[in-house]
Design an enzyme around this catalytic site. Structure first.
Site, PDB file in Angstrom:
ATOM      1  CB  CYS B  86      -2.247 -10.846  14.901  1.00  0.00           C
ATOM      2  SG  CYS B  86      -0.954 -11.451  13.796  1.00  0.00           S
ATOM      3  CG  HIS B 203       0.046 -12.106  19.061  1.00  0.00           C
ATOM      4  ND1 HIS B 203      -1.202 -12.524  18.686  1.00  0.00           N
ATOM      5  CD2 HIS B 203       0.791 -12.142  17.940  1.00  0.00           C
ATOM      6  CE1 HIS B 203      -1.214 -12.808  17.401  1.00  0.00           C
ATOM      7  NE2 HIS B 203      -0.006 -12.584  16.918  1.00  0.00           N
ATOM      8  CD  GLU B 205      -3.053 -12.639  21.757  1.00  0.00           C
ATOM      9  OE1 GLU B 205      -2.789 -11.423  21.950  1.00  0.00           O
ATOM     10  OE2 GLU B 205      -3.088 -13.159  20.631  1.00  0.00           O
TER      11      GLU B 205
END
Lengths: 81, 230
Positions: B86, B203, B205
């Protein structure tokens, strides 16, 4: 001395913000609006008093930070006290 | 796996990233403040998401000039691995470590939603736990994720196999609807020529726990943990 750096998206790079501004102006009843492009104006107050050197310094700043030359072009205007 | 996470003022996804990495590796990564310059001994440097320096001037422009980025560039030059997610991807392009730039989303809106990513190659340190062509879900949260590069650069990236992920439908098709920010050639993530620097907008994660709705992002971190299990 005052140096003004104007940063604009390059021709050919889509400017959705400019487009939205154009749409909004048309919505307000302004007729005959062609393409609208939005950019940034950065005013620098430099200690340098020589216009040529001031322009050169601003150009280095623009290439290094103020503009991303992958997507943007810039113009430099030197003047004022 | 020796990992460092770079933290700039305004970054806000560093703890999510730390959790994903710690779960995969079994130990916590090192947090690196942006004024630090010692990255010695790290296998992987991660630049997480957020809004470094308030996105002033351009997303990632200020962070790209900070002291730690000189060290990150040196780490990459030494053959070290780098992951930027990002804002981290934006910072890597601003720093010139990956080509192109991330423009305002084509629809102008900040997009906070899930998207689907197609894995373009599964033979890198980042993706060996995925299959080539596999599609996984990942949350996206950005206002400037519209990947742009000139045609020659795009052709080179495709020719050299440096496109990491593309926005796709769950079935793996590339459609305008599946590419919500308008990225050129649906590019969501890119590798450096040596395949050791990866930048992507979504993302992974944030999808590593069933409690958060899925584990689609886990294979990326498992791949890294396996590669650097020493």
């Amino acid at each position: 001395m005052k140096v003004t750096v104007t940063v604009m998206l390059k021709d050919g790079v889509l400017d959705p913000q400019g487009k939205a501004i154009g749409h909004a102006l048309a919505g307000l009843g302004f007729a005959g609006i062609g393409e609208v492009r939005a950019g940034k104006v950065i005013e620098l107050d430099l200690a340098e008093t020589d216009p040529t050197r001031a322009r050169a310094a601003a150009e280095t700043m623009a290439r290094k930070l103020l503009a991303n030359t992958v997507i943007e072009r810039f113009d430099i205007a030197v003047g004022g006290a | 796996m020796r990992v460092g996470i770079v933290v700039f003022p305004g970054i806000n996804r560093e703890r999510d990233m730390a959790i994903a990495l710690e779960r995969a590796a079994g130990h916590a990564p090192r947090m690196i403040w942006h004024r630090e310059t010692d990255l010695a001994g790290l296998d992987l440097v991660v630049i997480p998401g957020g809004f470094s320096f308030g996105d002033y001037l351009r997303c990632g422009a200020m962070a790209a000039q900070s002291p730690v980025m000189t060290a990150v560039r040196a780490h990459a030059t030494r053959g070290g691995y780098v992951l930027g997610v990002c804002n981290g991807f934006q910072i890597l392009t601003e720093a010139g470590m990956l080509p192109g730039a991330l423009l305002r989303n084509a629809g102008l809106r900040f997009l906070s939603r899930d998207c689907h990513l197609r894995v373009e190659r599964a033979d890198t340190v980042f993706t060996r736990h995925y299959q080539q062509g596999e599609v996984f879900r990942a949350p996206m949260a950005h206002g400037d994720g519209n990947y742009f590069a000139d045609e020659a650069t795009l052709d080179r990236l495709e020719g050299e196999g440096l496109v990491a992920f593309r926005y796709a439908t769950p079935a793996g098709e590339l459609t305008p609807e599946a590419n919500p920010n308008g990225s050129a050639r649906a590019i969501a993530g890119l590798y450096s020529p040596n395949l050791r620097v990866l930048g992507l907008m979504p993302h992974p994660e944030n999808l590593v726990d069933p409690l958060l709705g899925g584990e689609d992002g886990k294979p990326l971190f498992a791949s890294l943990a396996e590669a650097f299990a020493a």
